[in-house]
Design a protein around this motif. Structure first.
Motif, PDB file in Angstrom:
ATOM      1  N   UNK A   1       0.935  -1.347   0.197  1.00  0.00           N
ATOM      2  CA  UNK A   1      -0.028   0.089  -0.211  1.00  0.00           C
ATOM      3  C   UNK A   1       0.790   1.182   0.000  1.00  0.00           C
ATOM      4  N   UNK A   2       0.504   2.096  -0.896  1.00  0.00           N
ATOM      5  CA  UNK A   2       1.384   3.278  -0.942  1.00  0.00           C
ATOM      6  C   UNK A   2       0.436   4.553  -0.564  1.00  0.00           C
TER       7      UNK A   2
ATOM      8  N   UNK B   1       4.466   6.959   2.724  1.00  0.00           N
ATOM      9  CA  UNK B   1       4.587   5.984   3.331  1.00  0.00           C
ATOM     10  C   UNK B   1       4.101   4.687   2.543  1.00  0.00           C
ATOM     11  N   UNK B   2       5.259   3.653   2.555  1.00  0.00           N
ATOM     12  CA  UNK B   2       4.904   2.524   2.048  1.00  0.00           C
ATOM     13  C   UNK B   2       4.724   1.378   3.145  1.00  0.00           C
ATOM     14  N   UNK B   3       3.671   0.472   2.770  1.00  0.00           N
ATOM     15  CA  UNK B   3       3.255  -0.360   3.781  1.00  0.00           C
ATOM     16  C   UNK B   3       3.316  -1.832   3.016  1.00  0.00           C
ATOM     17  N   UNK B   4       3.781  -2.854   3.776  1.00  0.00           N
ATOM     18  CA  UNK B   4       3.654  -4.255   3.177  1.00  0.00           C
ATOM     19  C   UNK B   4       2.743  -5.267   3.881  1.00  0.00           C
ATOM     20  N   UNK B   5       1.801  -5.863   3.265  1.00  0.00           N
ATOM     21  CA  UNK B   5       1.035  -6.837   4.009  1.00  0.00           C
ATOM     22  C   UNK B   5       1.381  -8.315   3.590  1.00  0.00           C
ATOM     23  N   UNK B   6       0.887  -9.229   4.048  1.00  0.00           N
ATOM     24  CA  UNK B   6       0.999 -10.591   3.551  1.00  0.00           C
ATOM     25  C   UNK B   6       0.332 -10.869   2.298  1.00  0.00           C
ATOM     26  N   UNK B   7      -0.956 -10.259   2.357  1.00  0.00           N
ATOM     27  CA  UNK B   7      -1.939 -10.275   1.026  1.00  0.00           C
ATOM     28  C   UNK B   7      -2.864  -9.341   1.032  1.00  0.00           C
ATOM     29  N   UNK B   8      -3.601  -9.166   0.022  1.00  0.00           N
ATOM     30  CA  UNK B   8      -4.524  -8.105   0.037  1.00  0.00           C
ATOM     31  C   UNK B   8      -5.716  -8.169   1.240  1.00  0.00           C
TER      32      UNK B   8
ATOM     33  N   UNK C   1      -3.582   0.523  -3.307  1.00  0.00           N
ATOM     34  CA  UNK C   1      -3.309  -0.786  -2.980  1.00  0.00           C
ATOM     35  C   UNK C   1      -3.045  -1.577  -4.269  1.00  0.00           C
ATOM     36  N   UNK C   2      -1.873  -2.228  -4.251  1.00  0.00           N
ATOM     37  CA  UNK C   2      -1.592  -2.970  -5.424  1.00  0.00           C
ATOM     38  C   UNK C   2      -0.820  -4.242  -4.733  1.00  0.00           C
ATOM     39  N   UNK C   3      -1.505  -5.640  -5.379  1.00  0.00           N
ATOM     40  CA  UNK C   3      -1.130  -6.849  -5.002  1.00  0.00           C
ATOM     41  C   UNK C   3       0.462  -6.808  -5.919  1.00  0.00           C
ATOM     42  N   UNK C   4       1.280  -7.566  -5.324  1.00  0.00           N
ATOM     43  CA  UNK C   4       2.586  -8.257  -5.851  1.00  0.00           C
ATOM     44  C   UNK C   4       2.484  -9.493  -6.526  1.00  0.00           C
ATOM     45  N   UNK C   5       3.321  -9.676  -7.181  1.00  0.00           N
ATOM     46  CA  UNK C   5       3.433 -11.184  -7.677  1.00  0.00           C
ATOM     47  C   UNK C   5       4.719 -11.764  -7.828  1.00  0.00           C
ATOM     48  N   UNK C   6       5.069 -12.736  -7.841  1.00  0.00           N
ATOM     49  CA  UNK C   6       6.076 -13.573  -7.941  1.00  0.00           C
ATOM     50  C   UNK C   6       6.971 -12.943  -9.070  1.00  0.00           C
TER      51      UNK C   6
END
Length: 102
Positions: free
Chosen positions: A1-2, A51-58, A88-93
């Protein structure tokens, strides 16, 4: 999340930032950045707080955002900033040649 915003009332904003870490921890979230200086490499200069946040998943990110304690604290963020955005944008491998999804 940005998250980006212009903070106009630092004292009120601090009431928000005091609560946020505890709410993030409940959902496995963590800060990757928290207002550190930003350098614009191309385009218009970026002058907001980022601020940039990281979460395990959406699902975890959405649960955090909708958490009643977080929403209560976010009123201080809204009151202290003239404008802001949370995206919010999901990452991918990662791969050697990822599809650019254009």
């Amino acid at each position: 999340m940005i998250c980006t915003m212009r903070v106009h009332d630092a004292e009120t904003y601090k009431r928000y930032t005091a609560v946020t870490p505890g709410t993030l921890a409940r959902y496995g979230g963590r800060f990757l950045t928290r207002g550190e200086p930003v350098t614009t490499s191309e385009g218009e200069p970026f002058t907001q707080r980022m601020v940039i946040l990281e979460f395990p998943d959406r699902a975890s990110a959405e649960a955090w955002y909708n958490d009643p304690e977080y929403q209560s604290a976010s009123e201080f963020r809204r009151a202290s900033a003239s404008d802001g955005r949370m995206i919010l944008q999901e990452g991918r491998p990662h791969s050697a040649a990822p599809d650019p999804l254009v």
